[in-house]
Design an enzyme around this catalytic site. Structure first.
Site, short mmCIF file in Angstrom:
data_model
loop_
_atom_site.label_atom_id
_atom_site.label_comp_id
_atom_site.label_asym_id
_atom_site.label_seq_id
_atom_site.Cartn_x
_atom_site.Cartn_y
_atom_site.Cartn_z
N ASP A 15 3.56 -7.28 5.31
CA ASP A 15 3.31 -8.57 5.95
C ASP A 15 4.51 -9.52 5.88
O ASP A 15 4.90 -10.10 6.88
CB ASP A 15 2.09 -9.25 5.31
CG ASP A 15 0.80 -8.79 5.94
OD1 ASP A 15 0.83 -7.77 6.66
OD2 ASP A 15 -0.24 -9.44 5.71
N THR A 47 0.81 -1.22 0.00
CA THR A 47 0.00 0.00 0.00
C THR A 47 0.84 1.26 0.00
O THR A 47 0.30 2.35 -0.07
CB THR A 47 -0.91 0.05 1.24
OG1 THR A 47 -0.08 -0.09 2.38
CG2 THR A 47 -1.95 -1.02 1.21
#
Lengths: 591, 443
Positions: free
Chosen positions: B177, B101
Site C-alpha cells: 500500500d 503479506t
C-alpha cells in the site's frame, strides 16, 4: 465393499463470488491469454497436503484463456472474491430441507487447495451449508454426509508436458455438492441414488441444464483393496460399469500383490541407469525424436516382475499402465516396459540384449524405460519405483474415462488441503433467512402434479428429464402438456439425430405452441415446422414455404368432396395439413 | 487460555475454560444437527461470537451453535519459529522484513501472523534462494498503511548497518500500500548507495498457491546481486508469472488496488525487466552502477509534520487555515497544478488563495503536485496557477508524483528550516525524482 457418491450440479445463478454470468462462452477465440505458476502452501494445521505435493513435482506453467463477457478480475485471480451469491446459498438450503439435513449456524467458506491449474487461485472455494441428511431408497436409508456450495473449476483445453491450458469462462460457476455416506449396496443401487438426487436437484428448477452440468464422483473401497475416488463421471448409466471395473481392478491388483509376495520381490531397491548409449541409433520414433531434442533414455530393473507388468487389470490396461500413470507425475509421457510388444516401437533384439546386460537382468526380471531430459526421467523412475514398492493397493483419486476404465490422477486428498478463505466473511444462517427459503415442491409432490396432466409413463419420463424446467415453463404459458412433453422428449430427439438443433428451444417452442393453439397448423406438421424454425425462419414464413397451413372449414369440405370422401387417400396426400378427426367427421357426415 | 479463544463470547469462553479446552484441541459437540467431533478453531473477528467454529475430519470448518462441548484430546504444541541464526559477515544478500503479506505465515490455530523471515524459513518457502548467502532480519512487522516516518528511520538505520556490514545487496520486504512512500523516502535518506536496495511485495498473500511472492522475491534477490545501485521497487510487470519490472524508487506508483502488475513507473520507463529463471536483466532506462561506499550520502533526518491534501470541488478555505500547525503542506491539485483561486473574481466561488498565502507568509512551505499523476506541473499557463506561483507555491515545472513530492518535503524540512533553501532544494533533482524531459510513454 463400501460405496458412496458425491454429486456436483451446476446452479443457474451468477457466479459464486462475482457478478459474471454462469453461461459458458460460445466463442472459440479468447480475448486474452495469461500464464501462471502455482506452488503448494502449508495448511492451517501446519501440514502440506500430499496430493498437492504430488502435483507440485510437475512444476508446470498454466495458460488461461480469458473471455471478457464471462470473466472478470476475480477469475483471473487479480481481485479478491466478492461476497457469496445468496441465491446459490438459498438453493443449497432448499436441498437441505429436501434431504432433511441440518443447516449449519454459520457458513465458513474454505479453500480446498488444488494446484493442477484448474483454479487460478490454486484453491477451490467451498463451504458446507448443511449436515446429516437422509434419503430413502429401495435398499434402505442413505445418509447424506454434507451439502456444500462450491466453485466450478476452469475447463481444461490441453495438457502437455510442462504446460496445461484452461479456459476461464467456467471457473466460479456455483456447484452444489451432495455427499452420501458409504451406504450404497451395489451398481444398480448406485444408479438409483444418483438418479434420485439428480431429480431432486432438477425439481428445484434452479439448476443449469445441458451436457456436463452434473457430475458424479464415486467413492469405492473394497475388502483387501483401498478407498478410491473416481472423479467426473458424467453419464449416470455408466456408474454401475465404473463400479464393476474398479472392483475388478482392485481384485487384480490384490492378486498381483500376492504374486509379488510369493516371488519375494518387495522391497525393490533398483536405481535408474543411463541407457542412452544403447539406443543412440534407435529406429524407434519415440526414442529417436527424444534423443534429437536432448533427452536421455533411462532404464531401471524391476526384479522378478516378468509377466506381471503385462497382466491386465482393467480392459486394455495392464499393471504396467499403473506404473506408467505414476511416472506421468514427473511430466513425462509414460514408460516402456518389457512385457509390452517391443517390436511395435521397434526396439531391436540387439538393443534388448545390451540393455539386459547393462541392467544385469536375470531371466525373470523386467525393465522400464523413460525417455526424457535426464533429471526429469530420474524423477519419473523414482515415481515408478514408489508405486512398484507399494505393498498394498493404494488409495487414489482416479479419473473416469469414457470407456468406463479409470486413470490415476493423484493420491487421495487429505484434510491438510483445507484452510479458511479469509477473504470471504462467514455467513450466518439466521432463523429469518431459513424461513425465507421456500421448501419448493418435493419430488413426490411434483410427481403427483405431473401425473394429473400427463399419463403415468410420460410423467415419469418428464420427472427424470433435463427438460423438466422448460416443460413447466411451456405448460405455464398455455401449451398442451402431452404435446409439450412428446415434442421435448421425442420430436426434438429425432430431429437431433438428423443433426437439427434448436438454438433457443424456449423461444422457438413458445412460438410454435402459441401458433398451434390458434389453429395455424396440425400436430403432424410439428416436426416440419421445427425443421424450418431451426433455420431461424418465422412461423408465417415456414407455413408458406413448406406449405403447412392447416386446411379447414369450407376449404376442407371442398377437398374432401374432390377426393370422393376417401379418408385414406386424403390422409396420404394432405397428412401435414389436415386434422384427421375433422376429415373423419366430414366423411362420416356424408355416409 | 490461548489468544484465539478471546474471539468467542465471554459466555462461550467460560464454558471452554471450565472444560480446559483451547484452540486446536479435539472436541466433541452436540446440537440440534447431531453430534460432531473436530478441532476447535479460532473465530474470525466478524459474525456471531456465540457460534463455535469446528474443523471436521474432512478438513471443512463449520459454524455451529452447540448444546454440549466435551474435550477429547489436547492439541500438540506447534513448533515455534526459529529465533536467531548465525550471521554471514561479508558479501551476503540482506533481506529485511517490514511486514506485509509477502512472507508472513498465518498460524490458524491461534490466529496469529508470524513473519517467516529467518533465513532458513525463507529458504524453505523459496528454495531457489539457495544460490545466495542470505542474512535476514525483521525490522518491524506492520501493515504498510500503519507505517510513518519513524519506521522509515528504523529501516534506513538497518540498511545503513547492512551496508556497513559488507552487504552485497539489500532486499526490503514491504506491504504494497505505502511501499512507494517508503521507497522514495529511503531514496532521499540514503543517496548514492554502494549496492542495490530493492523493495519487494506481493499483491496476492503468501497463503495462496497463486501468490506471486516467490517470483517477486527471487527477482528482487537477483536484482540485488547485479551491478546496479539505486533504491528501487521490483514487482510483477504483467498479469503473467513471467518477469518483473524494476522501478526507480522515486518514480514508481501503485496504480491498481489488486492486480499483480499494479506498480508502474510514472512518465518514465522502468529501469530493468528481470527474470531470474532465464537470467535476464535487461536495462530499459539509464541507471546508476555500483560505486565505492565513500560516495554514499546519508541524511536520515525527516520532518513528519507535513500534510498531504487532495484538492476537490467544495474544498473549504477554513480547511486550509487549519493546516497552520504543520511545518509543510503538499497539495494534490487539479490539472496542471491548480487549486480554486477564483481567477474570474466570481461571487459564487470559494477561493483558497488567501489561506494558502497566509500559510506561506507564516513560513510554511506549500508544494504542488497533480491528481493527473502523469504529466508535468505547468502552473504558468492559466491564471489560477500563476496566482498560486505568485504567492509562493512551489512546484511549477516539476513532474514528481504526489507521494514523492510529499516524502521530499519531509526530507528537505529535516535538513533545513530556511525558506529560501527549502525552495531551492525542492526543485533540485537529487535521486531522479524530477526528470528534465517529459517521457513520451503512453499512459
Amino acid at each position: 465393499m463400501k460405496i458412496g457418491i458425491e454429486i456436483h450440479q451446476r446452479l443457474d445463478t451468477n457466479k459464486l463470488f462475482c457478478g459474471c454470468p454462469s453461461a459458458q462462452s460460445d466463442e472459440g477465440k479468447p480475448d486474452l491469454l495469461m500464464s501462471r505458476r502455482l506452488h503448494p502452501v502449508v495448511s492451517e494445521m501446519g501440514e502440506i497436503d500430499e496430493a498437492s505435493m504430488a502435483e507440485k513435482s510437475k512444476d508446470r506453467v498454466f495458460e488461461y484463456q480469458v473471455f471478457q463477457k464471462h470473466d472478470c478480475l476475480v477469475e483471473m485471480d487479480e481481485e479478491p472474491p466478492g461476497r457469496m451469491n445468496m441465491e446459490a446459498l438459498r438453493i443449497g438450503l432448499q436441498m437441505a430441507k429436501e434431504l432433511q439435513a441440518t443447516p449449519v449456524d454459520e457458513v465458513q467458506p474454505m479453500r480446498k487447495m488444488v494446484i493442477d491449474g484448474s483454479n487460478t487461485s490454486g484453491f477451490q472455494r467451498t463451504a458446507i451449508v448443511a449436515l446429516n441428511g437422509c434419503l430413502e431408497s429401495s435398499k434402505g436409508t442413505i445418509h447424506i454426509t454434507t451439502i456444500a456450495i462450491e466453485e466450478e473449476s476452469a475447463g481444461i483445453i490441453s495438457n502437455e508436458e510442462g504446460k496445461a491450458t484452461y479456459r476461464l469462462d467456467r471457473l466460479g460457476i456455483p456447484l452444489i455438492e451432495i455427499t452420501t455416506d458409504p451406504d450404497i449396496k451395489d451398481g444398480a443401487h448406485l444408479f438409483e441414488v444418483a438418479e434420485k438426487i439428480g431429480m431432486m436437484l432438477r425439481a428445484t428448477g434452479k439448476v443449469a441444464r445441458g451436457l456436463g452440468t452434473i457430475r458424479q464422483d464415486v467413492n469405492i473401497s473394497t475388502d483387501g483393496g483401498a478407498r478410491v475416488e473416481i472423479k467426473g463421471a458424467q453419464d449416470l448409466k455408466m456408474l454401475p460399469q465404473y463400479l464393476e471395473i474398479e472392483v475388478k481392478r482392485q481384485t487384480a491388483l490384490v492378486s498381483v500383490l500376492a504374486e509379488l509376495r510369493a516371488r519375494k520381490v518387495l522391497p525393490i531397491s533398483s536405481k535408474p541407469i543411463d541407457a542412452t548409449e544403447i539406443f543412440k541409433s534407435s529406429k524407434a520414433k519415440i526414442i529417436e525424436g527424444g534423443l534429437k531434442s536432448g533427452a536421455s533414455v533411462l532404464a531401471m530393473n524391476l526384479p522378478r516382475h516378468k509377466g506381471l507388468l503385462g497382466r491386465e487389470i482393467q480392459p486394455g490396461k495392464r499393471y504396467g499402465t499403473e506404473l506408467s500413470d505414476y511416472s506421468k507425475r514427473a511430466g513425462v509421457k509414460g514408460i516402456i516396459h518389457s512385457d509390452e510388444n517391443l517390436e511395435k516401437y521397434p526396439i531391436s533384439q540387439d538393443e534388448l540384449k545390451k540393455l539386459a546386460k547393462k541392467l544385469d537382468m536375470g531371466e525373470q526380471d523386467s525393465f522400464v524405460l523413460v525417455i526424457a531430459p535426464k533429471e526429469q526421467a530420474e524423477t519419473a523412475l523414482s515415481f515408478v519405483l514408489e508405486r512398484a514398492n507399494m505393498d498394498f493397493v493404494p488409495g487414489e483419486t482416479r479419473r473416469a474415462n469414457p470407456d468406463a476404465t479409470t486413470t490415476y490422477l493423484r493420491p487421495l486428498p487429505g484434510k491438510a488441503r483445507m484452510y479458511p478463505e479469509t477473504d470471504v466473511p462467514p455467513i450466518p444462517i439466521t432463523t429469518d433467512f431459513l424461513k425465507s427459503v421456500e421448501k419448493g415442491e418435493s419430488l413426490d409432490e411434483k410427481r403427483k402434479r405431473l401425473e394429473k396432466i400427463l399419463n403415468k409413463e410420460m410423467a415419469g419420463t418428464m420427472l427424470k428429464s433435463r427438460n423438466l424446467h422448460l416443460f413447466e415453463k411451456l405448460v405455464a404459458s398455455g401449451a398442451d402438456p402431452t404435446l409439450a412433453a412428446t415434442t421435448l422428449e421425442n420430436t426434438l430427439v429425432s430431429l437431433r439425430r438428423e443433426g437439427i438443433e434448436l438454438t433457443d428451444p424456449e423461444k422457438t417452442l413458445g412460438e410454435l405452441f402459441e401458433e398451434y393453439k390458434k389453429g395455424a397448423f396440425v400436430k403432424a406438421a410439428i416436426p416440419e415446422m421445427l425443421k424450418g424454425m431451426a433455420k431461424g425462419a418465422r412461423v408465417e414464413a415456414v407455413l408458406k414455404v413448406y406449405r403447412l397451413q392447416r386446411i379447414t372449414g369450407d376449404m376442407l369440405d371442398q377437398l374432401v368432396k374432390e377426393n370422393y370422401y376417401d379418408m385414406t387417400a386424403i390422409m396420404q396426400k394432405f397428412r401435414l395439413q389436415v386434422d384427421p378427426q375433422e376429415v373423419a367427421e366430414l366423411v362420416k357426415k356424408k355416409k | 487460555m490461548k489468544e484465539g479463544c478471546l474471539m468467542y463470547s465471554s459466555k462461550l469462553q467460560e464454558r471452554l475454560k471450565s472444560k480446559g479446552i483451547d484452540i486446536g484441541d479435539r472436541i466433541k459437540v452436540a446440537g440440534p444437527g447431531g453430534e460432531f467431533t473436530g478441532f476447535l478453531m479460532p473465530r474470525p473477528h466478524y459474525g456471531d461470537s456465540d457460534i463455535l467454529v469446528i474443523k471436521l475430519s474432512s478438513g471443512y470448518n463449520v459454524g455451529l451453535k452447540v448444546d454440549s462441548i466435551e474435550l477429547i484430546e489436547k492439541s500438540k504444541a506447534s513448533p515455534k519459529p526459529a529465533s536467531s541464526e548465525e550471521r554471514i559477515k561479508n558479501g551476503h544478500l540482506s533481506i529485511l522484513g517490514c511486514g506485509g503479506t509477502i512472507a508472513s505465515r498465518i498460524e490458524y490455530k491461534t490466529g496469529a501472523v508470524y513473519p517467516s523471515i529467518s533465513a532458513s524459513e525463507l529458504r524453505q518457502s523459496f528454495p531457489a534462494l539457495k544460490r545466495w548467502a542470505v542474512n535476514s532480519r525483521q525490522i518491524f512487522s506492520l501493515f504498510s498503511e500503519d507505517m510513518n516516518a519513524s519506521h522509515w528511520r528504523l529501516l534506513a538505520d538497518a540498511i545503513d548497518e547492512e551496508i556497513k556490514g559488507g552487504s552485497n545487496g539489500i532486499v526490503v520486504m514491504h506491504g504494497t500500500d505505502t511501499m512507494t512512500y517508503t521507497s522514495s523516502a529511503i531514496s532521499f535518506m540514503i543517496q548514492n548507495p554502494p549496492v542495490p536496495i530493492v523493495f519487494v511485495g506481493a499483491q496476492r498473500s503468501s497463503d495462496r498457491p497463486s501468490s506471486e511472492n516467490e517470483m517477486n522475491i527471487l527477482n528482487s534477490a537477483y536484482t540485488a546481486s547485479k551491478d546496479f545501485a539505486e533504491v528501487s521497487v521490483c514487482m510483477h510487470a504483467t498479469t503473467n508469472d513471467d518477469y518483473c519490472h524494476v522501478h526507480r524508487g522515486t518514480r514508481v506508483r501503485k496504480m491498481h488496488t489488486s492486480r499483480r502488475d499494479a506498480f508502474h513507473s510514472i512518465d518514465s520507463d522502468p529501469l530493468f525487466s528481470v527474470d531470474y529463471r532465464t537470467e535476464t536483466f535487461k536495462p530499459l532506462s539509464e541507471y546508476r552502477k555500483r560505486a565505492p561506499v565513500s560516495e554514499m550520502n546519508i541524511s536520515k533526518k525527516m520532518n513528519d509534520n507535513v500534510a498531504l491534501i487532495y484538492s476537490h470541488p467544495n474544498i473549504k478555505p477554513s480547511l486550509i487555515s487549519k493546516l497552520d500547525d504543520y511545518d509543510g503542506v503538499v497539495f494534490i491539485g487539479t490539472g496542471l497544478g491548480h487549486l480554486p483561486a477564483n481567477a474570474f473574481d466570481d461571487k459564487s466561488v470559494r477561493s483558497v488563495l488567501e489561506p494558502v498565502k497566509a500559510l506561506i507568509d507564516s513560513g510554511i512551505p506549500v508544494v504542488m503536485s497533480s491528481q493527473c499523476i502523469n504529466g508535468r506541473l505547468c502552473m504558468r499557463v492559466y491564471t489560477s496557477g500563476r496566482l498560486l506561483m505568485d504567492i509562493g507555491v512551489i512546484g511549477d515545472g516539476m513532474d514528481w508524483t504526489p507521494e514523492t513530492a510529499y516524502t521530499k518535503l519531509c526530507w528537505v524540512l529535516g535538513q533545513t528550516k530556511d525558506m529560501k533553501k527549502i525552495k531551492e532544494m525542492m526543485v533540485t533533482d537529487y535521486v531522479g525524482e524530477i526528470c528534465p524531459r517529459s517521457g513520451t510513454q503512453i499512459v
